[in-house]
Write a protein that holds these residues in place. Structure first.
Motif, PDB file in Angstrom:
ATOM      1  N   LEU A  47      13.642   3.858  -7.994  1.00 61.42           N
ATOM      2  CA  LEU A  47      13.048   2.586  -8.394  1.00 61.42           C
ATOM      3  C   LEU A  47      12.363   1.966  -7.182  1.00 61.42           C
ATOM      4  O   LEU A  47      12.980   1.766  -6.136  1.00 61.42           O
ATOM      5  N   LEU A  48      11.065   1.681  -7.310  1.00 61.82           N
ATOM      6  CA  LEU A  48      10.283   1.013  -6.281  1.00 61.82           C
ATOM      7  C   LEU A  48      10.077  -0.434  -6.705  1.00 61.82           C
ATOM      8  O   LEU A  48       9.527  -0.690  -7.779  1.00 61.82           O
ATOM      9  N   ILE A  49      10.509  -1.381  -5.875  1.00 57.44           N
ATOM     10  CA  ILE A  49      10.421  -2.798  -6.241  1.00 57.44           C
ATOM     11  C   ILE A  49       9.716  -3.549  -5.122  1.00 57.44           C
ATOM     12  O   ILE A  49      10.118  -3.479  -3.958  1.00 57.44           O
ATOM     13  N   ASP A  50       8.671  -4.298  -5.479  1.00 57.63           N
ATOM     14  CA  ASP A  50       7.859  -5.007  -4.490  1.00 57.63           C
ATOM     15  C   ASP A  50       8.141  -6.509  -4.530  1.00 57.63           C
ATOM     16  O   ASP A  50       7.765  -7.206  -5.470  1.00 57.63           O
ATOM     17  N   GLU A  51       8.826  -7.003  -3.514  1.00 58.82           N
ATOM     18  CA  GLU A  51       9.104  -8.427  -3.296  1.00 58.82           C
ATOM     19  C   GLU A  51       9.625  -9.148  -4.538  1.00 58.82           C
ATOM     20  O   GLU A  51       9.001 -10.092  -5.021  1.00 58.82           O
ATOM     21  N   PRO A  52      10.794  -8.759  -5.052  1.00 58.53           N
ATOM     22  CA  PRO A  52      11.312  -9.395  -6.265  1.00 58.53           C
ATOM     23  C   PRO A  52      11.674 -10.862  -6.104  1.00 58.53           C
ATOM     24  O   PRO A  52      11.672 -11.613  -7.090  1.00 58.53           O
ATOM     25  N   SER A  53      11.976 -11.317  -4.876  1.00 56.45           N
ATOM     26  CA  SER A  53      12.416 -12.708  -4.705  1.00 56.45           C
ATOM     27  C   SER A  53      11.264 -13.663  -4.424  1.00 56.45           C
ATOM     28  O   SER A  53      11.491 -14.877  -4.312  1.00 56.45           O
ATOM     29  N   LYS A  54      10.050 -13.161  -4.335  1.00 55.63           N
ATOM     30  CA  LYS A  54       8.921 -14.003  -3.922  1.00 55.63           C
ATOM     31  C   LYS A  54       8.718 -15.177  -4.875  1.00 55.63           C
ATOM     32  O   LYS A  54       8.586 -15.007  -6.086  1.00 55.63           O
ATOM     33  N   GLY A  55       8.725 -16.378  -4.321  1.00 54.42           N
ATOM     34  CA  GLY A  55       8.467 -17.577  -5.103  1.00 54.42           C
ATOM     35  C   GLY A  55       9.639 -18.087  -5.915  1.00 54.42           C
ATOM     36  O   GLY A  55       9.501 -19.068  -6.647  1.00 54.42           O
ATOM     37  N   LEU A  56      10.812 -17.465  -5.785  1.00 52.25           N
ATOM     38  CA  LEU A  56      11.968 -17.879  -6.573  1.00 52.25           C
ATOM     39  C   LEU A  56      12.823 -18.886  -5.815  1.00 52.25           C
ATOM     40  O   LEU A  56      12.938 -18.840  -4.591  1.00 52.25           O
ATOM     41  N   ALA A  57      13.465 -19.788  -6.557  1.00 51.31           N
ATOM     42  CA  ALA A  57      14.380 -20.759  -5.967  1.00 51.31           C
ATOM     43  C   ALA A  57      15.601 -20.034  -5.402  1.00 51.31           C
ATOM     44  O   ALA A  57      15.996 -18.985  -5.909  1.00 51.31           O
ATOM     45  N   PRO A  58      16.221 -20.594  -4.356  1.00 49.88           N
ATOM     46  CA  PRO A  58      17.372 -19.925  -3.726  1.00 49.88           C
ATOM     47  C   PRO A  58      18.488 -19.548  -4.691  1.00 49.88           C
ATOM     48  O   PRO A  58      19.062 -18.454  -4.570  1.00 49.88           O
ATOM     49  N   ALA A  59      18.792 -20.410  -5.653  1.00 49.93           N
ATOM     50  CA  ALA A  59      19.874 -20.101  -6.603  1.00 49.93           C
ATOM     51  C   ALA A  59      19.506 -18.891  -7.455  1.00 49.93           C
ATOM     52  O   ALA A  59      20.371 -18.052  -7.764  1.00 49.93           O
ATOM     53  N   ILE A  60      18.237 -18.773  -7.838  1.00 50.92           N
ATOM     54  CA  ILE A  60      17.785 -17.638  -8.638  1.00 50.92           C
ATOM     55  C   ILE A  60      17.802 -16.360  -7.799  1.00 50.92           C
ATOM     56  O   ILE A  60      18.144 -15.285  -8.288  1.00 50.92           O
ATOM     57  N   VAL A  61      17.458 -16.496  -6.517  1.00 53.62           N
ATOM     58  CA  VAL A  61      17.511 -15.340  -5.621  1.00 53.62           C
ATOM     59  C   VAL A  61      18.939 -14.806  -5.546  1.00 53.62           C
ATOM     60  O   VAL A  61      19.167 -13.595  -5.568  1.00 53.62           O
ATOM     61  N   GLN A  62      19.921 -15.702  -5.466  1.00 54.72           N
ATOM     62  CA  GLN A  62      21.319 -15.271  -5.409  1.00 54.72           C
ATOM     63  C   GLN A  62      21.719 -14.531  -6.685  1.00 54.72           C
ATOM     64  O   GLN A  62      22.451 -13.531  -6.633  1.00 54.72           O
ATOM     65  N   ASN A  63      21.238 -15.000  -7.837  1.00 55.47           N
ATOM     66  CA  ASN A  63      21.508 -14.296  -9.096  1.00 55.47           C
ATOM     67  C   ASN A  63      20.880 -12.906  -9.089  1.00 55.47           C
ATOM     68  O   ASN A  63      21.482 -11.929  -9.563  1.00 55.47           O
ATOM     69  N   LEU A  64      19.680 -12.825  -8.547  1.00 58.91           N
ATOM     70  CA  LEU A  64      18.982 -11.545  -8.476  1.00 58.91           C
ATOM     71  C   LEU A  64      19.715 -10.585  -7.529  1.00 58.91           C
ATOM     72  O   LEU A  64      19.863  -9.393  -7.827  1.00 58.91           O
ATOM     73  N   ILE A  65      20.188 -11.120  -6.400  1.00 59.05           N
ATOM     74  CA  ILE A  65      20.959 -10.291  -5.467  1.00 59.05           C
ATOM     75  C   ILE A  65      22.199  -9.745  -6.152  1.00 59.05           C
ATOM     76  O   ILE A  65      22.534  -8.554  -6.023  1.00 59.05           O
ATOM     77  N   ALA A  66      22.899 -10.598  -6.914  1.00 60.35           N
ATOM     78  CA  ALA A  66      24.119 -10.165  -7.604  1.00 60.35           C
ATOM     79  C   ALA A  66      23.819  -9.045  -8.595  1.00 60.35           C
ATOM     80  O   ALA A  66      24.560  -8.052  -8.683  1.00 60.35           O
ATOM     81  N   THR A  78       0.837  -1.207   0.000  1.00 63.96           N
ATOM     82  CA  THR A  78       0.000   0.000   0.000  1.00 63.96           C
ATOM     83  C   THR A  78       0.867   1.251   0.000  1.00 63.96           C
ATOM     84  O   THR A  78       0.551   2.249  -0.655  1.00 63.96           O
ATOM     85  N   THR A  79       1.980   1.213   0.736  1.00 66.12           N
ATOM     86  CA  THR A  79       2.896   2.355   0.769  1.00 66.12           C
ATOM     87  C   THR A  79       3.469   2.631  -0.614  1.00 66.12           C
ATOM     88  O   THR A  79       3.481   3.786  -1.070  1.00 66.12           O
ATOM     89  N   LEU A  80       3.939   1.593  -1.311  1.00 70.32           N
ATOM     90  CA  LEU A  80       4.484   1.783  -2.656  1.00 70.32           C
ATOM     91  C   LEU A  80       3.411   2.320  -3.599  1.00 70.32           C
ATOM     92  O   LEU A  80       3.675   3.231  -4.396  1.00 70.32           O
ATOM     93  N   ARG A  81       2.235   1.761  -3.526  1.00 71.81           N
ATOM     94  CA  ARG A  81       1.159   2.189  -4.426  1.00 71.81           C
ATOM     95  C   ARG A  81       0.709   3.619  -4.123  1.00 71.81           C
ATOM     96  O   ARG A  81       0.309   4.359  -5.027  1.00 71.81           O
ATOM     97  N   THR A  82       0.801   4.019  -2.864  1.00 73.76           N
ATOM     98  CA  THR A  82       0.469   5.400  -2.499  1.00 73.76           C
ATOM     99  C   THR A  82       1.518   6.359  -3.055  1.00 73.76           C
ATOM    100  O   THR A  82       1.190   7.441  -3.554  1.00 73.76           O
ATOM    101  N   ILE A  83       2.789   5.985  -2.961  1.00 73.99           N
ATOM    102  CA  ILE A  83       3.853   6.813  -3.534  1.00 73.99           C
ATOM    103  C   ILE A  83       3.628   7.018  -5.028  1.00 73.99           C
ATOM    104  O   ILE A  83       3.804   8.131  -5.554  1.00 73.99           O
ATOM    105  N   MET A  84       3.208   5.962  -5.727  1.00 70.53           N
ATOM    106  CA  MET A  84       3.005   6.033  -7.174  1.00 70.53           C
ATOM    107  C   MET A  84       1.682   6.680  -7.567  1.00 70.53           C
ATOM    108  O   MET A  84       1.413   6.861  -8.749  1.00 70.53           O
ATOM    109  N   GLY A  85       0.852   7.022  -6.583  1.00 67.49           N
ATOM    110  CA  GLY A  85      -0.429   7.648  -6.896  1.00 67.49           C
ATOM    111  C   GLY A  85      -1.494   6.682  -7.354  1.00 67.49           C
ATOM    112  O   GLY A  85      -2.576   7.107  -7.789  1.00 67.49           O
ATOM    113  N   LEU A  86      -1.216   5.374  -7.263  1.00 63.04           N
ATOM    114  CA  LEU A  86      -2.230   4.381  -7.628  1.00 63.04           C
ATOM    115  C   LEU A  86      -3.359   4.379  -6.600  1.00 63.04           C
ATOM    116  O   LEU A  86      -4.508   4.101  -6.920  1.00 63.04           O
ATOM    117  N   TRP A  87      -2.991   4.666  -5.346  1.00 59.67           N
ATOM    118  CA  TRP A  87      -3.961   4.965  -4.300  1.00 59.67           C
ATOM    119  C   TRP A  87      -3.574   6.316  -3.722  1.00 59.67           C
ATOM    120  O   TRP A  87      -2.385   6.615  -3.561  1.00 59.67           O
TER     121      TRP A  87
END
Length: 250
Positions: A166-185, A47-56
């Motif tokens: 850049l506002l990013i909402d839970e980018p690692s959600k549902g990802l395998a640990p190895a993919i999360v590490q790639n995303l972190i990198a 809700t905080t991110l969406r409020t910042i973007m004016g969606l709410w």
């Protein structure tokens, strides 16, 4: 607003229908840093991110970007107008177009480009360097990508034009640990460019790896603000604020 803060929320309240979701949210996002927005499920982070973007719209309080009121009582910009200021939002559902190719998704996000040839080649190559899968699957339908590849595409879409925040909402959600590490990198490389990021995340090892600052939410309020490194070292504070230990998520 602090001289170094590009985004500031002051006493922000948000109602969605009959529901009062945010109850006086206050925090700042320093320029050139990664600020983590943490909290249990339902705390009000999205809700905080969406409020910042004016969606709410904030029903009370103020949202300032670079000293300008963009939401709340002093100014209510539309989402397209907020975007033109240099703010990009990667929602939890990623917002990609599954029936279009990776190339077409990127082109749609590059609003000033009529064809791929109009996209800044240097910037595109930079994104390919951060996310090699985007080059590899350039002509693939986006809907056939893996979850991690879709997340990388969503971030690329947000970054294809220069962004100040850049506002990013839970980018690692549902990802395998190895993919999360790639995303972190990849996000670490992005962080090294001094890109300002406000990142909502439930993966505490990612929060520890990327965060400079942290704000913790509970029941629509900010209950803690400080350095991410300090929270990462204080297990009793982690337990009190989040109900979990960062040390258990290495």
């Amino acid at each position: 607003m602090s001289e170094q803060a590009i985004l500031k929320l002051e006493g922000v309240h948000t109602h969605i229908g009959a529901y009062h979701i945010l109850h006086g949210v206050d925090f700042e996002v320093p320029t050139g840093q990664v600020t983590m927005l943490l909290g249990r499920n339902g705390a009000g982070k999205t809700t905080t991110l969406r409020t910042i973007m004016g969606l709410w719209q904030a029903s009370r309080g103020h949202v300032f970007f670079d000293g300008r009121a963009i939401g709340g009582e002093k100014g209510r910009l539309t989402t397209p107008d907020i975007s033109t200021l240099g703010i990009a939002y990667v929602p939890e559902n990623m917002g990609i177009f599954s029936d279009l190719s990776v190339r077409e998704n990127i082109l749609l996000a590059a609003r000033k480009a009529r064809s791929v040839d109009d996209i800044d080649t240097q910037r595109l190559e930079w994104l390919f360097g951060l996310f090699p899968a985007i080059r590899k699957f350039w002509l693939y339908p986006a809907g056939k990508l893996s979850g991690g590849q879709k997340q990388m595409l969503a971030i690329c879409r947000a970054m294809i034009e220069p962004r100040r925040l850049l506002l990013i909402d839970e980018p690692s959600k549902g990802l395998a640990p190895a993919i999360v590490q790639n995303l972190i990198a990849a996000l670490r490389e992005l962080k090294a460019t001094q890109t300002t990021v406000l990142l909502v995340e439930q993966n505490f090892s990612m929060a520890k790896a990327l965060g400079d600052r942290v704000a913790v939410m509970d029941d629509g309020r900010i209950v803690h603000k400080g350095e991410m490194a300090e929270l990462a070292q204080d297990e009793s504070l982690q337990q009190r604020l989040l109900g979990l230990s960062l040390g258990a998520h290495q």
